[in-house]
Design a protein around this motif. Structure first.
Motif, mmCIF file in Angstrom:
data_model
loop_
_atom_site.group_PDB
_atom_site.id
_atom_site.type_symbol
_atom_site.label_atom_id
_atom_site.label_comp_id
_atom_site.label_asym_id
_atom_site.label_seq_id
_atom_site.Cartn_x
_atom_site.Cartn_y
_atom_site.Cartn_z
ATOM 1 N N LEU A 458 0.847 -1.190 0.000
ATOM 2 C CA LEU A 458 0.000 0.000 0.000
ATOM 3 C C LEU A 458 0.884 1.243 0.000
ATOM 4 O O LEU A 458 1.912 1.283 0.683
ATOM 5 C CB LEU A 458 -0.904 0.012 1.233
ATOM 6 C CG LEU A 458 -1.847 -1.186 1.403
ATOM 7 C CD1 LEU A 458 -2.593 -1.089 2.720
ATOM 8 C CD2 LEU A 458 -2.821 -1.284 0.241
ATOM 9 N N SER A 459 0.476 2.253 -0.770
ATOM 10 C CA SER A 459 1.264 3.477 -0.847
ATOM 11 C C SER A 459 0.329 4.668 -1.057
ATOM 12 O O SER A 459 -0.753 4.522 -1.625
ATOM 13 C CB SER A 459 2.276 3.390 -1.999
ATOM 14 O OG SER A 459 3.118 4.522 -2.014
ATOM 15 N N TRP A 460 0.760 5.820 -0.625
ATOM 16 C CA TRP A 460 -0.072 7.022 -0.728
ATOM 17 C C TRP A 460 0.802 8.263 -0.601
ATOM 18 O O TRP A 460 1.934 8.199 -0.122
ATOM 19 C CB TRP A 460 -1.135 7.030 0.384
ATOM 20 C CG TRP A 460 -0.563 7.050 1.774
ATOM 21 C CD1 TRP A 460 -0.343 8.125 2.563
ATOM 22 C CD2 TRP A 460 -0.069 5.908 2.517
ATOM 23 N NE1 TRP A 460 0.226 7.747 3.748
ATOM 24 C CE2 TRP A 460 0.399 6.388 3.753
ATOM 25 C CE3 TRP A 460 -0.019 4.526 2.262
ATOM 26 C CZ2 TRP A 460 0.946 5.549 4.725
ATOM 27 C CZ3 TRP A 460 0.519 3.696 3.217
ATOM 28 C CH2 TRP A 460 0.995 4.202 4.446
ATOM 29 N N THR A 595 2.803 -1.853 -6.815
ATOM 30 C CA THR A 595 1.562 -1.089 -6.904
ATOM 31 C C THR A 595 1.875 0.258 -7.556
ATOM 32 O O THR A 595 3.033 0.560 -7.868
ATOM 33 C CB THR A 595 0.919 -0.890 -5.531
ATOM 34 O OG1 THR A 595 -0.398 -0.383 -5.709
ATOM 35 C CG2 THR A 595 1.713 0.062 -4.653
ATOM 36 N N SER A 820 -3.256 4.478 4.638
ATOM 37 C CA SER A 820 -2.964 3.303 3.821
ATOM 38 C C SER A 820 -4.237 2.619 3.348
ATOM 39 O O SER A 820 -4.285 2.049 2.266
ATOM 40 C CB SER A 820 -2.096 2.307 4.610
ATOM 41 O OG SER A 820 -2.822 1.786 5.714
ATOM 42 N N CYS A 821 -5.294 2.697 4.153
ATOM 43 C CA CYS A 821 -6.557 2.058 3.784
ATOM 44 C C CYS A 821 -7.610 3.059 3.304
ATOM 45 O O CYS A 821 -8.454 2.712 2.472
ATOM 46 C CB CYS A 821 -7.135 1.288 4.972
ATOM 47 S SG CYS A 821 -6.172 -0.165 5.438
ATOM 48 N N GLN A 843 -5.148 1.416 -5.940
ATOM 49 C CA GLN A 843 -4.952 0.292 -5.005
ATOM 50 C C GLN A 843 -6.259 -0.376 -4.580
ATOM 51 O O GLN A 843 -6.322 -1.617 -4.535
ATOM 52 C CB GLN A 843 -4.142 0.787 -3.802
ATOM 53 C CG GLN A 843 -2.681 1.063 -4.180
ATOM 54 C CD GLN A 843 -1.963 1.928 -3.182
ATOM 55 O OE1 GLN A 843 -1.888 1.579 -2.009
ATOM 56 N NE2 GLN A 843 -1.441 3.062 -3.633
ATOM 57 N N TYR A 847 -6.673 -4.353 -5.405
ATOM 58 C CA TYR A 847 -6.751 -5.395 -4.381
ATOM 59 C C TYR A 847 -8.155 -5.922 -4.123
ATOM 60 O O TYR A 847 -8.307 -7.021 -3.585
ATOM 61 C CB TYR A 847 -6.160 -4.855 -3.073
ATOM 62 C CG TYR A 847 -4.667 -4.587 -3.170
ATOM 63 C CD1 TYR A 847 -3.784 -5.607 -3.514
ATOM 64 C CD2 TYR A 847 -4.134 -3.314 -2.936
ATOM 65 C CE1 TYR A 847 -2.415 -5.365 -3.614
ATOM 66 C CE2 TYR A 847 -2.781 -3.067 -3.027
ATOM 67 C CZ TYR A 847 -1.919 -4.104 -3.378
ATOM 68 O OH TYR A 847 -0.573 -3.877 -3.483
ATOM 69 N N ILE A 854 -9.756 0.293 1.523
ATOM 70 C CA ILE A 854 -9.215 -1.063 1.505
ATOM 71 C C ILE A 854 -9.904 -1.893 2.589
ATOM 72 O O ILE A 854 -9.954 -1.495 3.763
ATOM 73 C CB ILE A 854 -7.693 -1.057 1.752
ATOM 74 C CG1 ILE A 854 -6.982 -0.214 0.672
ATOM 75 C CG2 ILE A 854 -7.141 -2.465 1.802
ATOM 76 C CD1 ILE A 854 -7.041 -0.788 -0.706
ATOM 77 N N CYS A 863 -6.019 -8.714 3.134
ATOM 78 C CA CYS A 863 -4.839 -9.019 3.953
ATOM 79 C C CYS A 863 -5.029 -10.285 4.782
ATOM 80 O O CYS A 863 -4.064 -11.030 5.016
ATOM 81 C CB CYS A 863 -4.541 -7.863 4.898
ATOM 82 S SG CYS A 863 -4.165 -6.296 4.054
#
Length: 881
Positions: A458-460, A595, A820-821, A843, A847, A854, A863
């Motif tokens: 995960l990235s932001w 990602t 992240s979510c 993302q 996913y 997320i 996850c």
């Protein structure tokens, strides 16, 4: 407001008053000092038994009579004529307040005329004693005339107790009466010497000529020390406001103050030079030059004195546009056109808006501003403004800088006035907003096999939009440097964050690799950030691609300072570059997960709306040199800095080098307001009173007409704006300024003085905060992580004291960061992007196949490899999902 106004247009703005008044005052002071000069020079002739000096005195008396009685009398009548037409309300007030004083002054003036005629026509015919007595009587009457007029003129600058008592004597013997009388007396003596040079240099006998010129030089030089002392006294009895104006708080007055001081030196030096023996052919023109310089001297003084009254005609009682102090709010509520009886248009319609704007200009602006003329030319002063910028300028008048009165009228009248000035006077064309085409963006969502994948990456971007100033040759307020974060999760029944034996890299998209080709930041880096920088490397040492470092929390990876810009090498403007993020096993080099993430970046900062110029790039975004230069010029003018000339010399500055700013961890000058407080607090005085988030849209890329359109998240899709979290511009500014006030910075009070909160009842109810670190809390609205119950939720005035508690820095008990979510601030999932609907949802789509947060819609399996029945990351997570 109860008198019609003489429209002078080119000669407006008080030009005729200034020209007539300065000339008259120059002569009138000579009439006082010259009267003493005559009788003392006659005394000198008798004492030295010099017929030549007595003959000179008689000739000078004729010159004196012609100048003071003819030119002085004509210009005196001219003053009454012009002020009664240009400033009838103030003239009426002076007459009604001081009718007795004017009558006395006219008696003294009549006695002046009679005594001067007797003195001149009986020169050499009347006994010495009686003739000298007549000369002393003339001087007495002249000085008493100055005595009376000085009180009336001083009243306009320092009415003192008259504002409360309305008592004649309080008005006449006002606080500046005695120092002004002393100052004017000494300057009258100096002028007597200047005028004396003109007649003395024409004396034929060289010896007599030198004697008289040196005698006149004494009149010029001897009073100078007393003039300066009385000037110091004069300035120091003025109230704080007028004193500041006289000493140059109004930037337009500073040259006159400097001129007065320099001319003092020039006149003193001129007096010394005139005392030196020189041929008459040199001294005669020099005497005339000094006489002209003396006129400039008086002009500087009178201009400063007039400026000391601003924004008033009668200080504290009547504004320069004849509106009485204390009536502004009532006029603003009812409307200027409704409250003045001299307007044809009482209401504004689309058809009469320009005509109504002209009437408002005539009533509130024409007293000071000419149209195309040399004095305060409104066309020149408004040339860089559009209607939005000029409307803001009008709204801010008289708030921070008090040399202009506040605009008294409705918002509709303010708009009409701005439109009249911009489109009718300046003749700027009406421009239509056209939708600017955006580039077609192709988006490839990375694959994810939920059955086989061992990792989730995960990235932001920590900011929903990184705003930059690309005006680097002039200043930098936000240099290049975006921040990306990432977390690597090993999937399983109990997923775990992976921080060891892995390397997280970021890679710029094709076409964005060379930001140094598009801005001058790297050229001016030594001046802006204090060091040379390699091309395409930020001040924090990062390039466009590189390796992330483990963050301070120990659970995430960070790339802080990526110098990404919205400009591509092929000329395309794209504020949403998509970076590729990869996780590799450090031992084997195997790619564990991949990602993609946006690094939103924009230079769409609306300085041009008020500071002129255009967008720097393709009519889309960027701060042009013209715009940036105007910003610096105004800063220099207001704050006595030299930022523009230094920038033009190749030494632009980072704003945070002076102003503290937590965003860049810049300490700056701790005595100055922090940068967000200074910027928002200043502009709130000009943009206040507008609907909801409109002021935000003027500067930030948040409005419906924005090219970037950075408000892309779930909040924006539900109609929420900046106001729901940060408050209106007024509330937002006050929260920052109150923080600075508590830190002991007096400038905060100045900016707060005219800002009224809109979401709370009083300024005292606003919680102070530090910029960037103290922000609205998600849980203000999402109580217990539930959906907000209010139709118009507000998180304003309930601050998370950061930075640790901020949404962009917060984690759950497992160390998983909120962003992240849930996505970046201002781009919370599900987000919709104007450049491509799925750009902000890469993302979530990768996913779980839909753009929500997320794990939403029961997708814990992103996850967790087994079904989840207990809430863990935050309360109500299963219900909310």
């Amino acid at each position: 407001m109860n008198f019609p106004i003489w429209e002078l247009h080119w000669a407006g703005g008080g030009l005729l008053i200034a020209l007539i008044a300065v000339f008259h005052v120059y002569i009138a002071h000579f009439a006082v000092g010259g009267g003493l000069f005559l009788v003392l020079t006659e005394h000198l002739g008798y004492r030295r038994q010099s017929p030549a000096i007595l003959d000179y005195t008689k000739r000078h008396t004729k010159f004196f009579l012609l100048v003071t009685m003819v030119l002085g009398g004509i210009t005196g009548v001219g003053i009454w004529f012009i002020i009664s037409l240009v400033a009838p309300a103030a003239t009426s007030q002076l007459i009604h307040t001081f009718v007795f004083a004017w009558a006395i002054e006219w008696v003294f003036f009549l006695c002046e005329i009679v005594s001067l005629f007797i003195y001149f026509y009986t020169f050499g015919k009347m006994g010495r004693r009686n003739h000298l007595t007549m000369g002393w009587l003339y001087f007495f009457f002249g000085w008493m005339s100055l005595f009376m007029i000085n009180g009336i003129i001083g009243f306009m600058l320092t009415p003192g107790d008259w504002l409360e008592t309305k008592d004649f004597w309080d008005g006449l013997f006002n606080p500046s009466f005695w120092p002004a009388l002393a100052f004017r007396t000494f300057i009258a003596l100096i002028l007597a010497g200047l005028y004396g040079f003109v007649t003395a240099t024409w004396e034929k006998d060289p010896k007599t000529r030198e004697t008289l010129v040196r005698y006149c030089a004494t009149w010029l030089l001897a009073p100078f020390a007393f003039l300066l002392l009385s000037g110091w006294w004069y300035v120091h009895v003025l109230p704080e406001g007028p004193q500041a104006m006289v000493l140059g708080a109004n930037p337009e007055i500073a040259p006159y103050l400097q001129g007065f001081l320099w001319i003092s030196v020039v006149l003193f030096a001129g007096g010394l030079i005139m005392a030196v023996r020189m041929p008459a052919a040199i001294k005669r023109p020099m005497a005339l030059v000094l006489l002209v310089i003396g006129l400039l001297y008086m002009g500087c003084f009178e201009t400063m004195r007039e400026a000391g009254r601003r924004p008033y005609l009668i200080h504290g009682y009547m504004y320069s546009n004849a509106i009485l102090v204390g009536t502004e709010d009532a006029i603003a509520a009812e409307g200027f056109l409704q409250t003045s009886g001299w307007n044809q248009n009482q209401e504004i319609t689309p058809e009469n808006a320009m005509a109504a704007g002209r009437e408002i200009f005539r009533g509130q602006c024409a007293a000071c501003h000419s149209i195309g003329g040399p004095l305060h030319n409104i066309k020149r002063l408004s040339a860089q403004f559009g209607t939005v910028g000029l409307e803001a300028q009008i709204a801010g008048m008289g708030k921070i800088y008090s040399y202009m009165p506040r605009f008294a009228g409705t918002a509709q009248e303010r708009k009409a006035l701005a439109a009249y000035i911009v489109h009718d006077l300046v003749e700027a064309p009406v421009t239509e907003q056209h939708a600017r085409p955006r580039p077609e963006v192709e988006l490839e969502v990375p694959a994810f096999n939920a059955d086989e994948a061992e990792y989730v990456l995960l990235s932001w971007c920590t900011l929903g939009e990184k705003c930059l100033s690309d005006s680097d040759s002039r200043f930098s307020i936000l240099p290049p440097g975006s921040t990306l974060m990432a977390q690597l999760i090993r999937r399983g029944p109990l997923p775990e964050l992976v921080t060891e034996d892995v390397e997280i890299t970021y890679t710029a998209p094709a076409g964005f690799e060379n930001p140094a080709n598009h801005v001058e930041f790297w050229k001016y880096a030594p001046s802006l950030v204090g060091k040379e920088l390699p091309q395409n490397v930020s001040a924090k040492g990062l390039g466009m691609s590189g390796v992330m470092k483990l963050g301070e929390q120990g659970t995430n990876f960070v790339a802080d300072g990526i110098p990404v810009l919205p400009y591509m090498d092929d000329g395309t403007i794209n504020p949403y570059p998509v970076f590729t993020i990869e996780a590799k096993d450090t031992a084997s080099g195997e790619i564990l997960a991949t990602t993609k993430v946006l690094a939103p970046v924009s230079t769409e900062i609306g300085c041009k709306n008020c500071h002129g110029g255009t967008w720097r790039h393709e009519g889309t975004m960027g701060i042009s040199v013209t715009t940036a230069s105007d910003v610096l010029a105004r800063h220099d003018r207001r704050h006595k800095t030299r930022l523009l000339p230094e920038a033009e010399a190749g030494k632009p500055v980072l704003c945070q080098s002076c102003h503290p700013d937590p965003l860049l961890k810049a300490t700056g000058n701790p005595e100055l307001l922090n940068l967000p407080a200074a910027i928002h607090g200043f502009h709130a005085n000009y943009l206040s009173g507008q609907p909801a988030a409109e002021p935000c849209h003027s500067c930030h890329p948040t409005g419906p007409d924005s090219y970037t359109y950075c408000a892309r998240g779930a909040h924006a899709s539900k109609g929420l704006t900046c106001v729901n979290c940060h408050g209106t511009l007024e509330d937002h500014s006050l929260s920052l300024l109150r923080g600075e006030k508590e830190a002991g910075k007096p400038k905060a009070d100045l900016l707060m003085r005219h800002i009224k909160p809109r979401l709370v009842g009083s300024v005292e109810e606003i919680e102070p905060r530090a910029p960037w670190n103290d922000q609205p809390d998600c849980l203000n609205c999402h109580v217990d992580f539930e959906r907000p119950q209010d139709a118009e939720p507000s998180a304003f005035n309930q601050w998370v004291r950061g930075p640790e508690g901020l949404y962009r820095m917060r984690t759950d008990d497992a160390g998983l960061m909120c962003e992240s979510c849930h996505g970046s601030t201002h781009a919370e999932y599900p987000a919709t992007n104007a450049f491509h609907p799925d750009l902000d949802a890469i993302q979530p789509l990768q996913y779980q196949g839909h753009p929500g947060p997320i794990g939403s819609k029961g997708n814990c399996a992103v996850c967790h490899t087994e079904d989840m029945y207990d809430e863990f990351h935050h309360p109500n997570i299963l219900g909310a999902l």
